[in-house]
Design an enzyme around this catalytic site. Structure first.
Site, mmCIF file in Angstrom:
data_model
loop_
_atom_site.group_PDB
_atom_site.id
_atom_site.type_symbol
_atom_site.label_atom_id
_atom_site.label_comp_id
_atom_site.label_asym_id
_atom_site.label_seq_id
_atom_site.Cartn_x
_atom_site.Cartn_y
_atom_site.Cartn_z
ATOM 1 N N ASP A 1 0.851 -1.192 0.000
ATOM 2 C CA ASP A 1 0.000 0.000 0.000
ATOM 3 C C ASP A 1 0.888 1.244 0.000
ATOM 4 O O ASP A 1 1.714 1.418 0.896
ATOM 5 C CB ASP A 1 -0.913 -0.027 1.231
ATOM 6 C CG ASP A 1 -1.693 1.254 1.414
ATOM 7 O OD1 ASP A 1 -1.902 1.965 0.415
ATOM 8 O OD2 ASP A 1 -2.100 1.545 2.557
ATOM 9 N N ASN B 1 -0.396 4.529 -0.194
ATOM 10 C CA ASN B 1 -1.043 5.778 0.238
ATOM 11 C C ASN B 1 -1.751 5.696 1.587
ATOM 12 O O ASN B 1 -2.455 6.624 1.983
ATOM 13 C CB ASN B 1 -2.036 6.255 -0.833
ATOM 14 C CG ASN B 1 -3.148 5.242 -1.102
ATOM 15 O OD1 ASN B 1 -3.242 4.214 -0.430
ATOM 16 N ND2 ASN B 1 -3.984 5.519 -2.086
ATOM 17 N N ASP C 1 -4.217 3.766 2.696
ATOM 18 C CA ASP C 1 -5.652 3.473 2.805
ATOM 19 C C ASP C 1 -5.914 2.015 3.179
ATOM 20 O O ASP C 1 -7.059 1.586 3.256
ATOM 21 C CB ASP C 1 -6.393 3.836 1.513
ATOM 22 C CG ASP C 1 -5.987 2.989 0.318
ATOM 23 O OD1 ASP C 1 -5.062 2.147 0.468
ATOM 24 O OD2 ASP C 1 -6.580 3.163 -0.762
ATOM 25 N N ASP D 1 -1.699 -1.279 -3.903
ATOM 26 C CA ASP D 1 -2.010 -0.531 -5.122
ATOM 27 C C ASP D 1 -0.861 -0.615 -6.118
ATOM 28 O O ASP D 1 0.198 -1.196 -5.837
ATOM 29 C CB ASP D 1 -2.348 0.923 -4.786
ATOM 30 C CG ASP D 1 -1.348 1.562 -3.825
ATOM 31 O OD1 ASP D 1 -0.139 1.373 -4.042
ATOM 32 O OD2 ASP D 1 -1.774 2.222 -2.852
ATOM 33 N N ASP E 1 -4.396 -10.794 -15.823
ATOM 34 C CA ASP E 1 -5.499 -11.741 -15.761
ATOM 35 C C ASP E 1 -6.503 -11.404 -16.853
ATOM 36 O O ASP E 1 -6.901 -10.251 -17.012
ATOM 37 C CB ASP E 1 -6.188 -11.674 -14.392
ATOM 38 C CG ASP E 1 -6.063 -12.972 -13.627
ATOM 39 O OD1 ASP E 1 -6.550 -13.994 -14.142
ATOM 40 O OD2 ASP E 1 -5.480 -12.985 -12.539
ATOM 41 N N ASP F 1 -8.383 -16.774 -16.859
ATOM 42 C CA ASP F 1 -9.190 -17.266 -15.747
ATOM 43 C C ASP F 1 -10.223 -18.282 -16.243
ATOM 44 O O ASP F 1 -10.939 -18.022 -17.220
ATOM 45 C CB ASP F 1 -9.888 -16.068 -15.093
ATOM 46 C CG ASP F 1 -10.602 -16.419 -13.810
ATOM 47 O OD1 ASP F 1 -9.918 -16.833 -12.857
ATOM 48 O OD2 ASP F 1 -11.835 -16.267 -13.756
ATOM 49 N N GLU G 1 -6.076 -21.166 -16.934
ATOM 50 C CA GLU G 1 -6.535 -21.849 -15.721
ATOM 51 C C GLU G 1 -7.563 -22.879 -16.158
ATOM 52 O O GLU G 1 -8.641 -22.535 -16.644
ATOM 53 C CB GLU G 1 -7.152 -20.861 -14.740
ATOM 54 C CG GLU G 1 -7.584 -21.539 -13.432
ATOM 55 C CD GLU G 1 -8.452 -20.662 -12.550
ATOM 56 O OE1 GLU G 1 -8.452 -20.886 -11.327
ATOM 57 O OE2 GLU G 1 -9.154 -19.772 -13.082
ATOM 58 N N HIS H 1 -3.492 -17.318 -5.431
ATOM 59 C CA HIS H 1 -4.466 -16.579 -4.623
ATOM 60 C C HIS H 1 -5.659 -17.428 -4.210
ATOM 61 O O HIS H 1 -6.447 -17.008 -3.355
ATOM 62 C CB HIS H 1 -4.958 -15.351 -5.400
ATOM 63 C CG HIS H 1 -5.679 -15.705 -6.657
ATOM 64 N ND1 HIS H 1 -5.044 -16.250 -7.752
ATOM 65 C CD2 HIS H 1 -6.987 -15.611 -6.996
ATOM 66 C CE1 HIS H 1 -5.931 -16.484 -8.703
ATOM 67 N NE2 HIS H 1 -7.116 -16.103 -8.275
ATOM 68 N N ASP H 2 -5.807 -18.618 -4.808
ATOM 69 C CA ASP H 2 -6.932 -19.499 -4.482
ATOM 70 C C ASP H 2 -6.526 -20.674 -3.604
ATOM 71 O O ASP H 2 -7.384 -21.470 -3.207
ATOM 72 C CB ASP H 2 -7.567 -20.061 -5.770
ATOM 73 C CG ASP H 2 -8.378 -19.025 -6.527
ATOM 74 O OD1 ASP H 2 -8.892 -18.093 -5.887
ATOM 75 O OD2 ASP H 2 -8.504 -19.156 -7.755
#
Length: 547
Positions: free
Chosen positions: A21, A23, A25, A29, A98, A199, A241, A315-316
């Protein structure tokens, strides 16, 4: 097989929400990625696979796209994205994005138009059907639980969604849809990206009226069309995938003569710790013999007929060191063993962010701490079916997707140096001992082991192109060779805490052998009845006479 630039490459997957990150928040990003590019240069990776950064209402962390031509506000601007592509390319790192074309968000303008009336121009961009009286059109189920059909009161029909109800499936049988998607792909390729991770691409030929979801009859014709119209005009890496893929169907996707994709992600090894036919939440221990069989089958059957993608994490999936290694006393040793086993096989390796420092699964006490829609849905569904909280949480702790989605642990400071704000999901509490800063300083760290594996692939053609052979061993040992011309790579790994014995097969010798890599300081100089240490792994380069 013609040599390709991606044969010697290593891919690093970035899940942008959790990478860095910039910034404050609490959300990673694009500027945060740019900030850390030199770290990836130090690691030695060649390609970034960037998970979706397109505009999205974020029902499924960006895999529900509402505008393919814009960047999600959380991640920055199109200018930021252009800067990332340019700066990464200047540092020798290519970007693949992706490609999510099985479905869009229900907030995409196409769907907003599609649901206005049965006669709207965009109606056939999606899959609409009449119900069976008061029932949905069929009994097809969503991957994220519940029916795969959602009723729309405005037009009195149902639309199909294989995932969330906020992810209506596109109708790729409509040539207008395919052409619109090709135009979008050209847009990004012309900005300088170097390919796509596609994907759930095995779903695009689905025939819902016949109950055919994967490997539909038009799947390969559509991929060939995509290649002819778009992919063939650029020097790319494409990876699909394909949860349904077998070694036979993988050849259809990846054989160079067929001109479809460069490689696919197999899921066969990822299902070995679940009860057969019961899905990923039904747990069972890993059977190492099954893992040997599956990985070896892919290595041998695709040799010369396609190309493998090599991965443990994404990520899965849960963190591999927690899943099939030991995330306690032997975290470093087991992470290195798993890495060495995979990276010395034939194919292109994929590293998921944090894997290179041995990040572990997360343990949240309450379902309210989880963010993943799949996890929340399965909890609610199983709770409604009478399963106990403890049983459900056992499955979630082992297999939940948020295991991979907690922020990168950059240092031991608050929130692991990921953000100066409040992170969108908590950072793992073990950040004080497992973090990038510590790994970079320690020459014996998991990071430096990965760095060496990446470099070995660039230095030795036998690792890239050598023929694979599984060696017969004790059941706790995974050992294989790679052979090319007069060179042999011998890998031996102990898949546990025991001390199994390894006997060097007849015809092999360590005399004049070069130790390529080891996860213990003192690798053996002889392998006559050698007793392996817990999670020990090493590889030698041998020379042999070739007639």
């Amino acid at each position: 097989m013609d040599k390709k630039w991606w044969h010697t490459s290593t891919v690093y997957q970035i899940y942008p929400r959790s990478f860095k990150d910039s910034n404050g928040d609490g959300i990673g990003d694009i500027k945060g990625i740019i900030e850390k590019l030199d770290y990836l240069v130090e690691l030695g990776i060649d390609i970034i696979w960037l998970s979706p950064v397109y505009q999205s209402p974020n029902d499924d962390n960006g895999y529900d796209i509402s505008d393919y031509y814009s960047i999600m506000d959380d991640f920055g601007t199109m200018k930021d994205m252009e800067n990332l592509i340019s700066i990464a390319n200047n540092k020798g790192i290519k970007i693949i994005m992706d490609l999510v074309i099985n479905h869009t968000s229900d907030e995409h303008p196409w769907f907003q138009e599609s649901k206005k009336s049965k006669h709207n121009r965009y109606r056939d961009y999606y899959i609409w059907r009449d119900g069976r009286g008061a029932e949905p059109p069929s009994d097809l189920r969503s991957v994220f639980s519940g029916p795969a059909w959602e009723y729309d009161e405005n037009t009195g029909q149902y639309y199909f969604h294989l995932f969330s109800r906020k992810h209506p499936d596109l109708n790729l049988h409509n040539p207008e849809v395919r052409q619109a998607l090709y135009e979008m792909m050209r847009f990004w390729l012309n900005k300088g990206i170097s390919g796509f991770r596609m994907d759930v691409i095995d779903l695009i030929g689905k025939e819902v009226d016949q109950g055919v979801l994967t490997d539909g009859p038009n799947l390969h014709p559509y991929l060939k069309e995509m290649y002819d119209e778009v992919l063939s005009h650029y020097d790319l890496l494409t990876v699909g995938e394909t949860p349904s893929a077998t070694t036979e169907t993988a050849k259809l996707y990846t054989h160079p003569d067929r001109k479809e994709l460069d490689m696919v992600f197999t899921f066969q090894h990822m299902s070995l710790d679940e009860q057969p036919g019961q899905g990923k939440w039904a747990l069972k221990p890993l059977d190492l013999d099954q893992l040997k069989t599956v990985l070896s089958k892919w290595q041998t059957e695709l040799h010369g007929a396609g190309w493998n993608s090599l991965y443990w994490n994404n990520h899965d999936q849960p963190r591999i060191v927690s899943r099939w290694g030991d995330d306690g006393d032997y975290r470093v040793k087991s992470a290195k063993m798993l890495a060495t086993l995979l990276h010395l096989m034939q194919g292109t390796p994929y590293i998921y962010q944090g894997e290179e420092i041995g990040m572990t699964n997360i343990s949240f006490d309450d379902i309210s701490d989880y963010k993943d829609i799949e996890t929340i849905n399965i909890y609610n569904e199983r709770k409604a079916n009478g399963d106990s909280h403890d049983d459900i949480m056992e499955s979630i702790l082992a297999k939940g997707r948020d295991n991979a989605r907690t922020p990168i642990q950059w240092n031991s400071m608050e929130h692991g140096g990921f953000t100066t704000g409040d992170p969108w999901i908590p950072v793992n509490e073990n950040k004080e001992t497992i973090n990038v800063e510590a790994a970079l300083k320690d020459q014996d760290s998991i990071f430096h082991h990965y760095k060496k594996l990446i470099q070995l692939r660039k230095e030795h053609d036998v690792i890239v192109y050598g023929k694979y052979e599984l060696l017969p061993t004790a059941e706790e040992i995974f050992a294989y060779t790679r052979k090319l011309d007069n060179e042999v790579v011998l890998f031996i790994g102990n898949f546990g805490m025991g001390n199994p014995k390894f006997q060097l097969p007849e015809g092999y010798s360590l005399s004049n052998a070069e130790l390529l890599i080891s996860n213990y300081d003192n690798a053996p100089s002889t392998l006559e009845e050698y007793e392996l240490r817990p999670y020990e792994a090493f590889a030698y380069l041998l020379k042999r006479e070739v007639n």
